[in-house]
Structure formats: structure tokens, C-alpha cells
Scaffold this motif. Structure first.
Motif, PDB file in Angstrom:
ATOM      1  N   LYS A   1      63.534   2.642  21.315  1.00  0.00           N
ATOM      2  CA  LYS A   1      64.690   1.854  21.709  1.00  0.00           C
ATOM      3  C   LYS A   1      64.306   0.444  22.145  1.00  0.00           C
ATOM      4  CE  LYS A   1      67.339   5.267  20.810  1.00  0.00           C
ATOM      5  NZ  LYS A   1      68.134   5.216  19.557  1.00  0.00           N
ATOM      6  N   ASP A   2      63.103   0.312  22.716  1.00  0.00           N
ATOM      7  CA  ASP A   2      62.661  -1.005  23.152  1.00  0.00           C
ATOM      8  C   ASP A   2      61.957  -1.782  22.037  1.00  0.00           C
ATOM      9  OD1 ASP A   2      60.614   0.787  23.083  1.00  0.00           O
ATOM     10  OD2 ASP A   2      59.542  -0.051  24.809  1.00  0.00           O
ATOM     11  N   MET A   3      61.760  -1.152  20.892  1.00  0.00           N
ATOM     12  CA  MET A   3      61.168  -1.822  19.731  1.00  0.00           C
ATOM     13  C   MET A   3      61.964  -1.458  18.481  1.00  0.00           C
ATOM     14  SD  MET A   3      57.019  -1.610  20.361  1.00  0.00           S
ATOM     15  CE  MET A   3      57.011   0.178  20.588  1.00  0.00           C
ATOM     16  N   ASP A   4      63.242  -1.663  18.552  1.00  0.00           N
ATOM     17  CA  ASP A   4      64.125  -1.298  17.439  1.00  0.00           C
ATOM     18  C   ASP A   4      64.225  -2.475  16.467  1.00  0.00           C
ATOM     19  OD1 ASP A   4      65.687   0.282  15.918  1.00  0.00           O
ATOM     20  OD2 ASP A   4      67.374   0.400  17.325  1.00  0.00           O
TER      21      ASP A   4
ATOM     22  N   SER B   1      57.621   6.196  13.223  1.00  0.00           N
ATOM     23  CA  SER B   1      58.604   6.247  14.308  1.00  0.00           C
ATOM     24  C   SER B   1      59.391   4.943  14.390  1.00  0.00           C
ATOM     25  CB  SER B   1      57.896   6.509  15.641  1.00  0.00           C
ATOM     26  OG  SER B   1      57.182   7.732  15.601  1.00  0.00           O
ATOM     27  N   PHE B   2      58.732   3.820  14.145  1.00  0.00           N
ATOM     28  CA  PHE B   2      59.415   2.521  14.206  1.00  0.00           C
ATOM     29  C   PHE B   2      60.522   2.450  13.162  1.00  0.00           C
ATOM     30  CE2 PHE B   2      59.688  -1.815  12.471  1.00  0.00           C
ATOM     31  CZ  PHE B   2      60.162  -2.489  13.582  1.00  0.00           C
ATOM     32  N   PHE B   3      60.216   2.815  11.923  1.00  0.00           N
ATOM     33  CA  PHE B   3      61.216   2.705  10.864  1.00  0.00           C
ATOM     34  C   PHE B   3      62.273   3.811  10.965  1.00  0.00           C
ATOM     35  CE2 PHE B   3      57.788   0.236   8.820  1.00  0.00           C
ATOM     36  CZ  PHE B   3      58.501  -0.927   8.574  1.00  0.00           C
ATOM     37  N   GLU B   4      62.037   4.835  11.784  1.00  0.00           N
ATOM     38  CA  GLU B   4      63.046   5.867  12.033  1.00  0.00           C
ATOM     39  C   GLU B   4      63.856   5.584  13.295  1.00  0.00           C
ATOM     40  OE1 GLU B   4      60.897   9.560  12.078  1.00  0.00           O
ATOM     41  OE2 GLU B   4      61.166   9.866   9.910  1.00  0.00           O
TER      42      GLU B   4
ATOM     43  N   ILE C   1      65.019  -7.565  19.292  1.00  0.00           N
ATOM     44  CA  ILE C   1      64.758  -6.545  18.288  1.00  0.00           C
ATOM     45  C   ILE C   1      64.257  -7.219  17.014  1.00  0.00           C
ATOM     46  CG2 ILE C   1      66.480  -4.950  19.213  1.00  0.00           C
ATOM     47  CD1 ILE C   1      68.328  -5.759  16.950  1.00  0.00           C
ATOM     48  N   SER C   2      63.478  -6.482  16.269  1.00  0.00           N
ATOM     49  CA  SER C   2      62.947  -6.997  15.009  1.00  0.00           C
ATOM     50  C   SER C   2      64.049  -7.032  13.956  1.00  0.00           C
ATOM     51  CB  SER C   2      61.787  -6.125  14.526  1.00  0.00           C
ATOM     52  OG  SER C   2      60.761  -6.062  15.498  1.00  0.00           O
ATOM     53  N   THR C   3      63.793  -7.779  12.892  1.00  0.00           N
ATOM     54  CA  THR C   3      64.782  -7.940  11.822  1.00  0.00           C
ATOM     55  C   THR C   3      64.132  -7.660  10.488  1.00  0.00           C
ATOM     56  OG1 THR C   3      65.888  -9.673  13.119  1.00  0.00           O
ATOM     57  CG2 THR C   3      66.467  -9.485  10.786  1.00  0.00           C
ATOM     58  N   LEU C   4      64.819  -6.869   9.675  1.00  0.00           N
ATOM     59  CA  LEU C   4      64.424  -6.636   8.294  1.00  0.00           C
ATOM     60  C   LEU C   4      65.469  -7.260   7.392  1.00  0.00           C
ATOM     61  CD1 LEU C   4      62.509  -4.531   9.658  1.00  0.00           C
ATOM     62  CD2 LEU C   4      62.897  -3.074   7.656  1.00  0.00           C
ATOM     63  N   TYR C   5      65.047  -8.232   6.606  1.00  0.00           N
ATOM     64  CA  TYR C   5      65.961  -8.907   5.690  1.00  0.00           C
ATOM     65  C   TYR C   5      65.879  -8.249   4.319  1.00  0.00           C
ATOM     66  CZ  TYR C   5      66.103 -12.644   9.188  1.00  0.00           C
ATOM     67  OH  TYR C   5      66.256 -13.371  10.345  1.00  0.00           O
TER      68      TYR C   5
ATOM     69  N   ASN D   1      49.858   5.266  11.792  1.00  0.00           N
ATOM     70  CA  ASN D   1      50.801   5.866  10.848  1.00  0.00           C
ATOM     71  C   ASN D   1      52.008   6.450  11.592  1.00  0.00           C
ATOM     72  OD1 ASN D   1      50.878   6.779   7.778  1.00  0.00           O
ATOM     73  ND2 ASN D   1      51.661   8.496   8.983  1.00  0.00           N
ATOM     74  N   ARG D   2      51.742   7.163  12.718  1.00  0.00           N
ATOM     75  CA  ARG D   2      52.839   7.735  13.506  1.00  0.00           C
ATOM     76  C   ARG D   2      53.711   6.650  14.110  1.00  0.00           C
ATOM     77  NH1 ARG D   2      48.698  11.245  15.216  1.00  0.00           N
ATOM     78  NH2 ARG D   2      48.445  10.003  17.125  1.00  0.00           N
TER      79      ARG D   2
END
Length: 617
Positions: A512-515, A505-508, A538-542, A500-501
Motif C-alpha cells: 500500500k505504501d509502494m503502490d 508483490s509490487f505488480f500485484e 505512488i509509482s506510475t505505469l504509462y 523476484n518476490r
């Protein structure tokens, strides 16, 4: 019953007679000649001689055409004296009037009319089974060739579509090479595409014969239905059963995909206070004032919409059965030109045609399904209740997000973080929050500032997915149950809070290395449902305004379910020629599939979210 001969109607009647009664009616053989009476172009009455064929009389290993035939012969069975009662009686057991319809200029070796007489011999004290039928013979012409061309063209498109789907799955799963799983996935995708091809061709054949044959009401009969047992009808049955088998595999593939998704409920709620209390299990733990009931609520709502559909299955079956049986559309599927929906009780009922029965049943099923979908999407969901979008709203009110992975590095995200910071509040405070949103006195619900987009397609990097797997592995391998050891129970809880943390943290954007970045898909990417760009660092949110997360539910697979139910309904009718029985069997299959999806989906949801099944109502 009325049995006046109507050209184009396939007749078939049989009865059982006493042999002695036949002999009394015809004590000596009477020979007959058959003629067809017609009027020529000048209105003169003419007679057309109908040849007779006796399969028992062969000339050069071929049945020869005769002019005369008899119905009962009790003379040849008399022994010693012609006045004695015959030991055996020869009679015409089967009379078949064959009508040949040329597709071009009349001519050739086939006579336009042919009477085939098959004789049988029985004891004078026995019974005789006799039958009379009228069948039509017509060269299929280019019908099979057109079917083969349709299969070739649509089959080629099915292969291309399966390749594209498999390629997309491979890219989203980050599989660099062709493996056994890739081959299995291709055949799973291909089975669904090929099932659609078989269904479309079968439906085309059914509708074609329904229009062409039944449409000859006010014109000369130029086309007749394929005879029972003909190659065309046999091929049609093979197409239909192949479509059912392949569509069943497609449905199994969808069920496996949906029942193995990785899903996690992200709780954004901040604790109001913390304290230290002695746990009953014998270890110290940090307690929080954050309630778990919001997570339980979202889990239950998700569990409820897993089998939600645009179509009401029971209403679908009722409406189809009503149209076929009560309105009488099933009477359009007989092997005659009659289009009367309610024939009289004394009218001749021609045998049913499986091709026409599928054509009318599938057409009615699709029509009712389309009406239901249009009503559901266009009216009911717009003005009454839209469970899919209401679920997104409920996530925002509960301050809980939903993270779903359907592939190794691809899935969906529902952003449910409350714009008010907290959702574990009283009724008066919640009503105040809702009033602020109605009056635009607070921020938008979207993931990004000044955006109200809450649903996204997620494309993760390998690094992010590896970190996600490392956390989930720490608690997914721990056995479940109410009587596990306290240390294992603590390990599961620690793994849950760690995941959960991490996702919070990822969506906030804390890593920096997993943005990640948020963007729109190109038009062609949306149409083809794939991503053209190679995955970067970096990951992508469409942005997703179509609620594509419903692909993990029955909701977005309505067409597959409709076609599967049509094929089950038609396959049962093919064997029993009974729409009522088909409705009952299809209803049972519908309930079984729904129960299977609910049971296994509930178990998967409990395993992945750590919400015990006892809390999933």
C-alpha cells in the motif's frame, strides 16, 4: 586520350619529358601570345587577348601581366659559344589557365582569363616534370553566409533539444540539483544533436553543389565547384570530420547507457510441490519443481535481439557499393559537367570533388537505408517476423516478465504473466492454452483486467527505488563464479528470490505504501518524450503501444547507427577516394561495434539477471 576543352571542366594533366628532347624540338626560344576565339552577338569571329602572368617578374611586389611567353629556352644556358650544348635549359614547368566567373556584372580587377606560367631550370641531361591545368575562380557570394545562418539556426535548436533531454533525464533520475553528472549528460546529449547539425549542413552542401553544378547541362555555366583547397572545401572537410567525431561520442554514450541498464526477469510460475533435500554443498535448502529453463530462454532471446536492427548492415554496404561502382553513380562526382555514368576508356577523367562524393554517397546511403526500413517495418515485420513483438509474446508463453531501469526511477516493464497461471507444462497443455487464446476463451494478456497492453513505461517513486536497491545490493556485491563459498552462493540465491518476490508483490498491488497506477500519457508528453506531472507518492505505469523498451536495444537507434556508418564511410573515402576501401573499413567497424555490444551486453545481462554467461548462447 580525348582532351578537348569543355568550359566548366577542371583539367589537370602532367607528364615527364627528357630535357634534351625538349631542346631538340625547340632549339631557340619561340614566343607565343594566347587569344580566345569567340563569336559576338552578330556572329563575327573575335579574338580576346589572354594576359600572361609570370610570378618571377614582380612590379611593386605584385606579379605583372604580360602579353608573351615562351615554353623552352636553351639559348641563355649556353656558355662560351652559342653552338655549344647548353648547361641548363629553362622551360615552362607549370601552365595554369585561370577562368574568372563573375557573380554579378562583369568588371573589376580580375581578368576573365589569365595564363600563369611558372618556369624551372634543369640540366640538359635531366628530365622535366611539366603540367597543365585549368582552374576556375568565382566569388563564393553568399554561400558561406547561408551556411553560417543554417549553423546558427540548427545549432540553437540543438541546444534546446539537448536541454530538454537533460531535463528529462534529471527528472527521471530524481536529481534535485545540478551536478557534475548532469553537466556530463548535457554535453553527451549535445554532442549527438550537434553531430546531426553538422551532418545536415554537410549533406545540404553536397546536394546543393551536385544539383547546381551538374544541372548546367543545357545552359550557360554560371556556377563552378569550389576549387581544390579553397576555403569552402576546407570548411566542408572540417564539418564532415566534426560530425564523425561528435557522432562517435553519441554512439559511445548510447552504448554506455545500454550496457549499464538494470534488468531483471520476473518469474511468475508457482511451484507445484516443495520438499527438503540435502544439498551437495552442505546446507539444507527448499527445492521447487519450477524449472529455470524458461528464464534461461527469455534471457537468451533478449541477448539475441540486443543488436537486432531494422536495416541489414551487410546488405546496406553491398547495395551502396553496387550503385556507386557498378551502376556508376560515382562518375557524377567529377569536377566537370559530365553526367555520363559510364565514360569511355579514352575519355578525360576530371579529378574527384570531395563535396560531390559525399553528396552522392550520403544520398545513396540514406536512400538505401530508408528503403530497407520501410520494407522491414511495413512488410517484413508485418507478414514474416517481428522479433520485438515476438519477444513480448514469448514472455507471456514463458510466464516471465521483464523489468528494466534505464534511469534511477524510470524504465520499462514487459508484462509476461501467463493468463493460464502456469507455463511449465507439457506440449499438449501448451497447445491447449494457445488454442484458448485464439478462440478468446481466456482472459487478455494485459496487466490490467480487460486490457491487452503488455508493455509500459515505468516511473518509480524514490521509496520504491530505494527498496529495490536495498535488495539488489544484497546479491550484486557478492562475487560471481563457480567456486565461491557456499554461504555466498546461498546469499546470491536468497537475494534473487527476494527481488523476484518483491516485484511480483509490487505488480500485484500488495504494498500500500509502494503502490502504482496505470495511465496514458498526454499527447504532448508522448511527442516530447517527457513527463509533465511531478512525481507523487505512488509509482506510475504509462501504457506503451510502441514497444519503447526497444530503446535499450540497437533497434530504436537505427538513425544514429546509419549516420555513424555514413560518416565512417565518407571519412575513409575523403582520405583514400576509394569507395571499395571505404566499404571494407565500414564493414569492419560495423562488426566491431556489434561484437562490443554483444559481449558487454551479455556480461551485463548475466550480472543483473543472475543467469550465468554459460547459459547465454
Amino acid at each position: 586520350m580525348d582532351a578537348a576543352f569543355v568550359f566548366g571542366t577542371s583539367y589537370s594533366q602532367s607528364c615527364t619529358l627528357d630535357v634534351l628532347a625538349l631542346l631538340q624540338g625547340v632549339p631557340e626560344p619561340v614566343f607565343y601570345e594566347m587569344f580566345l576565339q569567340y563569336e559576338d552577338e552578330e556572329g563575327h569571329v573575335r579574338l580576346w587577348p589572354v594576359p600572361v602572368e609570370n610570378p618571377a617578374i614582380l612590379t611593386n611586389n605584385q606579379a605583372s601581366h604580360l602579353r608573351r611567353f615562351f615554353l623552352v629556352d636553351g639559348l641563355s644556358g649556353r656558355k662560351v659559344n652559342l653552338t655549344n650544348v647548353p648547361a641548363t635549359v629553362t622551360f615552362a614547368a607549370e601552365l595554369i589557365l585561370s577562368v574568372y566567373l563573375p557573380t554579378g556584372t562583369p568588371g573589376g580587377d580580375n581578368p576573365p582569363f589569365l595564363l600563369t606560367v611558372k618556369y624551372a631550370r634543369r640540366s640538359s641531361t635531366g628530365v622535366a616534370q611539366v603540367s597543365f591545368s585549368v582552374s576556375y575562380i568565382q566569388d563564393p557570394g553568399t554561400a558561406q553566409q547561408a551556411t553560417d545562418i543554417a549553423f546558427g539556426a540548427l545549432g540553437f535548436l540543438a541546444i534546446i533539444y539537448a536541454f530538454l533531454e537533460t531535463s528529462t533525464w534529471t527528472r527521471r533520475s530524481r536529481l534535485p540539483n545540478i551536478s557534475f553528472m548532469v553537466i556530463v549528460k548535457f554535453f553527451a546529449n549535445f554532442s549527438g544533436s550537434l553531430a546531426n547539425v553538422f551532418f545536415m549542413v554537410s549533406l545540404g552542401i553536397g546536394i546543393y553543389w551536385l544539383i547546381v553544378f551538374k544541372g548546367q547541362q543545357f545552359s550557360a555555366v554560371e556556377r563552378t565547384l569550389p576549387t581544390a583547397g579553397s576555403q569552402i572545401e576546407t570548411n566542408f572537410i572540417i564539418y564532415l570530420l566534426s560530425a564523425l567525431v561528435l557522432k562517435s561520442l553519441d554512439l559511445i554514450h548510447i552504448l554506455i547507457t545500454q550496457l549499464t541498464v538494470s534488468i531483471f526477469l520476473i518469474d511468475w510460475e508457482k511451484p507445484k510441490e516443495r520438499g527438503t533435500a540435502k544439498a551437495s554443498m552442505g546446507y539444507q535448502k527448499a527445492t521447487s519443481s519450477v524449472s529455470a529453463w524458461r528464464t534461461f530462454l527469455i534471457a537468451n532471446e533478449w541477448n539475441e535481439i540486443q543488436t537486432h536492427r531494422k536495416v541489414n548492415p551487410s546488405l546496406q554496404l553491398f547495395a551502396v557499393l553496387l550503385l556507386l561502382e557498378v551502376v556508376g553513380l560515382k562518375n557524377l562526382t567529377s569536377r566537370d559537367l559530365n553526367v555520363n555514368l559510364h565514360p569511355g576508356p579514352n575519355a578525360y577523367h576530371a579529378p574527384w570533388s570531395p563535396i560531390l562524393r559525399f553528396g552522392i554517397a550520403a544520398s545513396v546511403w540514406l536512400a538505401v537505408g530508408i528503403v530497407q526500413v520501410l520494407f522491414s517495418v511495413g512488410l517484413y515485420e508485418r507478414f514474416v517476423e517481428d522479433k520485438i513483438h515476438q519477444f513480448v509474446d514469448l514472455c507471456s508463453l514463458s510466464n516471465v516478465s521483464v523489468f528494466i531501469l534505464t534511469h534511477r526511477c524510470y524504465g520499462f516493464y514487459i508484462h509476461g504473466r501467463s493468463v493460464h497461471g502456469q507455463a511449465d507444462v507439457g506440449m499438449d497443455t501448451m497447445l491447449t492454452y494457445i488454442r484458448k487464446e485464439e478462440e478468446n476463451l481466456c482472459a487478455l494478456r494485459g496487466l490490467e483486467a480487460y486490457s491487452d497492453v503488455q508493455t509500459f513505461e515505468v516511473l518509480l517513486t524514490d521509496r520504491t527505488r530505494a527498496f529495490y536497491d536495498r535488495i539488489t545490493l544484497s546479491f550484486m556485491e557478492v562475487p560471481r563464479g563457480a567456486h565461491i563459498r557456499p554461504d555466498l552462493h546461498k546469499q546470491r540465491l536468497n537475494g534473487y528470490f527476494a527481488l523476484n518476490r518483491f516485484l511480483v508483490s509490487f505488480f500485484e498491488h500488495r504494498y500500500k505504501d509502494m503502490d502504482y497506477m496505470v495511465k496514458d500519457k498526454f499527447f504532448l508528453e508522448r511527442i516530447m518524450d517527457m513527463e509533465f506531472q511531478e512525481p507523487g507518492d505512488i509509482s506510475t505505469l504509462y501504457n506503451d503501444d510502441r514497444a519503447l523498451f526497444s530503446r535499450t536495444l540497437f533497434y530504436s537507434h537505427e538513425l544514429v547507427l546509419l549516420l555513424f556508418e555514413i560518416l565512417v564511410f565518407s571519412a575513409v573515402d575523403l582520405a583514400a577516394q576509394d569507395f571499395v576501401l571505404s566499404t571494407i573499413v565500414t564493414f569492419v567497424v560495423q562488426k566491431f561495434v556489434k561484437m562490443l555490444r554483444n559481449t558487454l551486453g551479455r556480461r551485463n545481462l548475466a550480472e543483473k539477471t543472475l543467469v550465468e554467461k554459460q547459459f547465454l548462447i
